[in-house]
Enzyme design. Structure first.
Site, PDB file in Angstrom:
ATOM      1  N   TYR A 106     -91.339 -43.029  19.143  1.00  0.00           N
ATOM      2  CA  TYR A 106     -90.175 -42.163  18.918  1.00  0.00           C
ATOM      3  C   TYR A 106     -90.081 -41.745  17.450  1.00  0.00           C
ATOM      4  CZ  TYR A 106     -85.304 -40.572  19.197  1.00  0.00           C
ATOM      5  OH  TYR A 106     -84.147 -39.832  19.142  1.00  0.00           O
ATOM      6  N   LYS A 114     -90.335 -37.948  15.812  1.00  0.00           N
ATOM      7  CA  LYS A 114     -89.233 -37.370  15.056  1.00  0.00           C
ATOM      8  C   LYS A 114     -89.648 -37.004  13.633  1.00  0.00           C
ATOM      9  CE  LYS A 114     -86.316 -37.273  18.362  1.00  0.00           C
ATOM     10  NZ  LYS A 114     -85.819 -35.974  18.870  1.00  0.00           N
ATOM     11  N   ILE A 163     -74.544 -41.749  18.020  1.00  0.00           N
ATOM     12  CA  ILE A 163     -73.582 -40.845  18.653  1.00  0.00           C
ATOM     13  C   ILE A 163     -73.168 -41.408  20.009  1.00  0.00           C
ATOM     14  CG2 ILE A 163     -73.125 -38.466  19.356  1.00  0.00           C
ATOM     15  CD1 ILE A 163     -73.797 -38.760  16.382  1.00  0.00           C
TER      16      ILE A 163
END
Length: 243
Positions: free
Chosen positions: A153, A157, A186
């Site tokens: 990941y 990114k 978030i």
């Protein structure tokens, strides 16, 4: 109504951050082309949430890691001037690097990085005709900080940022801007599934001592893809509460 009558493409738009972005653009008057990989329930829920604006919501089901599928999607938009593309589709398959399945490594890179490349490639061809456009990648602090168990990941990114900066230089003269928005922790389904102690630990690392809301990320996305952001390109906007 900053995006009234503008066409906006959002990948991975039926859940979480993507859903908040879709609803924000609809509120601003845009015609939103929302892609999703296969969750029909989430797509139906988004259509219902769109309310009276659902006639301006166009849903397309395909995998952004499939080059030919991306090409077919943009072929259907050949005569449509797309004002903005938001590369939001993303995938996490966490594991320690030493025990990570090579297929998990490749799948995350294919979706997060190659998917953004494919979609942006065809978006540029569309936008160059109008000599206007906004391309945005939804990256992550993981790309610069690294988190245990997220080698695939984090690599994807970090790759998005490098891709963005190169593309920004290539298309600047065409009045096409290319940027990243980097959300921190978030309040989405990803956090909801965490153990309470781990959520508390993560929250303690945020200087603002709270998690962000999807709408707060959507507001940043709206700005970076608006006409008002005409001199911002090659940048990463952190939406992390100071992380």
């Amino acid at each position: 109504m900053r995006f009234e009558d503008q066409h906006v493409v959002i990948t991975g738009g039926t859940r979480g951050l993507g859903r908040a972005m879709v609803l924000a653009y609809l509120k601003e008057g845009a015609r939103v082309h929302c892609t999703y990989a296969g969750n029909e329930t989430a797509a139906a829920e988004l259509r219902e949430m769109a309310g009276d604006a659902r006639e301006r919501l166009l849903l397309s089901k395909f995998d952004v890691s499939d080059h030919d599928a991306c090409q077919a999607f943009w072929h259907d938009l050949e005569d449509v001037p797309v004002a903005a593309l938001v590369n939001n589709a993303g995938l996490r398959l966490d594991n320690l690097l030493a025990t990570m399945d090579p297929a998990a490594w490749q799948k995350v890179l294919d979706t997060n990085l190659s998917g953004g490349f494919f979609m942006s490639k065809f978006a540029v061809l569309n936008m160059m005709r109008a000599r206007y456009g906004r391309i945005l990648f939804v990256t992550s602090p993981s790309g610069r900080m690294g988190f245990s168990g997220q080698a695939n990941y984090a690599a994807s990114k970090a790759g998005q940022v490098g891709l963005m900066r190169s593309l920004a230089k290539e298309v600047a003269r065409k009045s096409i801007t290319v940027n990243c928005v980097s959300p921190g922790f978030i309040e989405t389904d990803l956090l909801a599934d965490l153990e309470p102690d781990l959520k508390k630990q993560y929250k303690g690392t945020v200087p603002m001592r709270r998690f962000g809301k999807p709408e707060e990320v959507a507001n940043a996305v709206l700005f970076l893809t608006s006409k008002e952001a005409s001199y911002i390109t090659g940048s990463v906007l952190e939406v992390t509460g100071g992380l």
